[in-house]
Write an enzyme that holds these catalytic residues in place. Structure first.
Site, mmCIF file in Angstrom:
data_model
loop_
_atom_site.group_PDB
_atom_site.id
_atom_site.type_symbol
_atom_site.label_atom_id
_atom_site.label_comp_id
_atom_site.label_asym_id
_atom_site.label_seq_id
_atom_site.Cartn_x
_atom_site.Cartn_y
_atom_site.Cartn_z
ATOM 1 N N LYS A 280 0.836 -1.197 0.000
ATOM 2 C CA LYS A 280 0.000 0.000 0.000
ATOM 3 C C LYS A 280 0.876 1.255 0.000
ATOM 4 O O LYS A 280 2.035 1.223 0.421
ATOM 5 C CB LYS A 280 -0.877 0.023 1.257
ATOM 6 C CG LYS A 280 -1.925 -1.065 1.353
ATOM 7 C CD LYS A 280 -2.669 -0.966 2.674
ATOM 8 C CE LYS A 280 -3.720 -2.035 2.815
ATOM 9 N NZ LYS A 280 -4.851 -1.849 1.890
ATOM 10 N N ARG A 354 -10.205 -11.564 1.659
ATOM 11 C CA ARG A 354 -11.041 -12.625 1.085
ATOM 12 C C ARG A 354 -10.317 -13.973 1.083
ATOM 13 O O ARG A 354 -10.961 -15.026 1.105
ATOM 14 C CB ARG A 354 -11.480 -12.224 -0.312
ATOM 15 C CG ARG A 354 -10.367 -12.092 -1.325
ATOM 16 C CD ARG A 354 -10.737 -11.264 -2.551
ATOM 17 N NE ARG A 354 -10.830 -9.844 -2.210
ATOM 18 C CZ ARG A 354 -11.078 -8.892 -3.103
ATOM 19 N NH1 ARG A 354 -11.243 -9.212 -4.390
ATOM 20 N NH2 ARG A 354 -11.142 -7.632 -2.739
#
Length: 504
Positions: A280, A354
């Site tokens: 990020k 996920r």
């Protein structure tokens, strides 16, 4: 110590408190009084509303005006909280009352003794309004000071005690117990989310969750990295491979007496998310300590259900890992094999939530629950679509809509989102069963829902709640919501479970 809360039916003039809190509404022609404000106005010789008008009070949401009583009452201060515009029937929505009580609670920092709240706003103080006033007051009083050194003696602190003025203290007993239980559960979530990641790594979050579960009388199971490998939890192990602090899977089980239904809770527990190799940007990365907010919420919810003794079976399955880049981290182009044997090509290591949830959902469904509720800070696309205060809900339409309805009652805004079939194609892979991240940026929140749907068998009632924005407030406090961890969506999960019980 958390503030205490009690009820009293004594007349206002016979009460003793540091402050009294009342609400006023916002009308087209000025302030709208309420039964609580009327009571204080009489005690002050009919001068309250005129003084508020002179001070420029409008009665809007998050507006709190403090006035001295100059010895005209058994309390030195009146805090008047704005309720906003009334409903068509002249009353106020419970959430408006909850926010007003929270705003008043924050405004009364420094009034460290008893604060009296007049709960009757636009009608009798029924259980719903009592819940709203009490929850707002206690949640608004939250502060996180665990890492503040040398706090000065006598520093301003939130109120230590609250009294609700009610006509019948006996009728308030059950609502007060629920108010206390809910506030404690939300506080647990906020504390966990606000704890820095060097102190809340995977094993520690599992340990704290296990301790909370044991305190609530739950059955507890913690799988370490060896047990995860033996159990085929390839997704959890892949995400946790880049950290020196290995992953965990926490299971908390509650068996209710005369249970009417069964609910599986799953929550994402990424104790820190750097993005892994798909790293990020540095700006905002510190907020990624909140990436375990879903895990904290389901831990607190199953403990809350146990404390309330609800007639339901609830099991929380919590995958916990730290997503870091290193020589052992999982890579883009890797193929991960999940517990159920399905395989995913990794195209973005920052779509890690996920990946751990796939294993956890698979394990949770092995218990054959009637309903599965999963919550996670899953996608930045949720923020793009719905902003910082509204969660997106996907899944089977019936349970999805049940969650959204419960959220309205709880004051945690949520919006039903579709799973358009054409978006599933963006997960197609030429190498494995599917990829873990869409091939374009369109509908990112919905594509993540499609990934999770790959692990849901036909006919299973399920709902996924994306709380990426609402779980962590990066802005200024408002209502009963502090800066940092908010506790979303504990109250909606509880309300949903209660609705599922009632439907049986």
């Amino acid at each position: 110590m958390p503030p205490t809360i009690s009820a009293t039916d004594r007349p206002l003039e016979k009460l003793s408190a540091d402050a009294v809190v009342v609400g006023v509404g916002k009308g087209p022609d000025g302030l709208l009084s309420t039964p609580g404000a009327d009571a204080v106005d009489r005690l002050l010789g009919g001068r309250l509303l005129a003084a508020l008008a002179d001070l420029g009070a409008k009665g809007g949401e998050d507006e709190v005006t403090r006035l001295p009583t100059f010895g005209q009452g058994p309390f030195p201060v009146v805090a008047v909280a704005g309720l906003g515009a009334p409903l068509p029937d002249g009353g106020y929505a419970p959430e408006a009352v909850r926010r007003a009580a929270g705003a008043a609670s924050r405004a009364l920092t420094g009034r460290s003794a008893v604060v009296t709240l007049l709960a009757a706003v636009g009608g009798a103080p029924d259980a719903e309004r009592l819940h709203a006033v009490g929850e707002g007051a206690l949640l608004g009083a939250y502060e996180f000071t665990a890492y503040k050194s040398d706090l000065p003696a006598g520093r301003p602190t939130p109120p230590a005690s609250y009294q609700l003025v009610v006509p019948d203290t006996g009728a308030a007993k059950a609502p007060l117990a629920r108010i206390r239980a809910v506030a404690d559960a939300v506080t647990l979530v906020r504390d966990l989310v606000n704890t820095p990641p060097n102190d809340l790594y995977p094993a520690e979050l599992a340990a704290r969750g296990a301790a909370a579960g044991k305190k609530a009388g739950l059955s507890v199971e913690v799988l370490d990295e060896k047990a995860l490998a033996a159990g085929g939890y390839g997704g959890i192990l892949a995400v946790g491979a880049g950290s020196a602090r290995p992953p965990r899977l926490l299971r908390l089980e509650y068996r209710g007496k005369k249970a009417r239904t069964s609910v599986a809770l799953v929550g994402k527990g990424i104790t820190f998310d750097s993005g892994g190799i798909s790293i990020k940007p540095a700006a905002g990365m510190a907020d990624m300590k909140s990436d375990m907010a879903g895990a904290a919420a389901v831990i607190a919810t199953v403990c809350l259900v146990a404390e309330l003794g609800l007639p339901v079976d609830v099991t929380a399955t919590v995958p916990i890992a730290e997503n870091l880049p290193s020589g052992t981290a999982y890579r883009p182009a890797d193929v991960v094999t999940f517990r159920n044997g399905k395989k995913s090509e990794i195209t973005n290591t920052d779509a890690e939530g996920r990946v751990v949830l796939a294993d956890a959902i698979t394990r949770a469904l092995e218990d054959s629950p009637a309903h599965l509720l999963e919550t996670s800070t899953l996608t930045g696309a949720q923020l793009v679509a719905l902003g910082t205060r509204t969660s997106g809900v996907m899944g089977s339409e019936e349970l999805r809509d049940t969650v959204v309805t419960a959220s309205r009652r709880s004051g945690e805004p949520m919006w039903a989102m579709p799973l358009p079939p054409e978006l599933r194609r963006s997960l197609d892979s030429s190498t494995a069963d599917f990829t873990n991240s869409g091939s374009d940026r369109s509908g990112g929140m919905l594509v993540a829902g499609h990934f999770l749907a790959e692990f849901i068998p036909a006919g299973q009632q399920w709902a996924h709640i994306d709380v990426a924005g609402p779980a962590y407030n990066t802005g200024a406090p408002w209502g009963y919501t502090p800066k940092g961890g908010t506790g979303v969506p504990v109250r909606t999960l509880l309300a949903t479970i209660e609705d599922l019980i009632a439907a049986q």
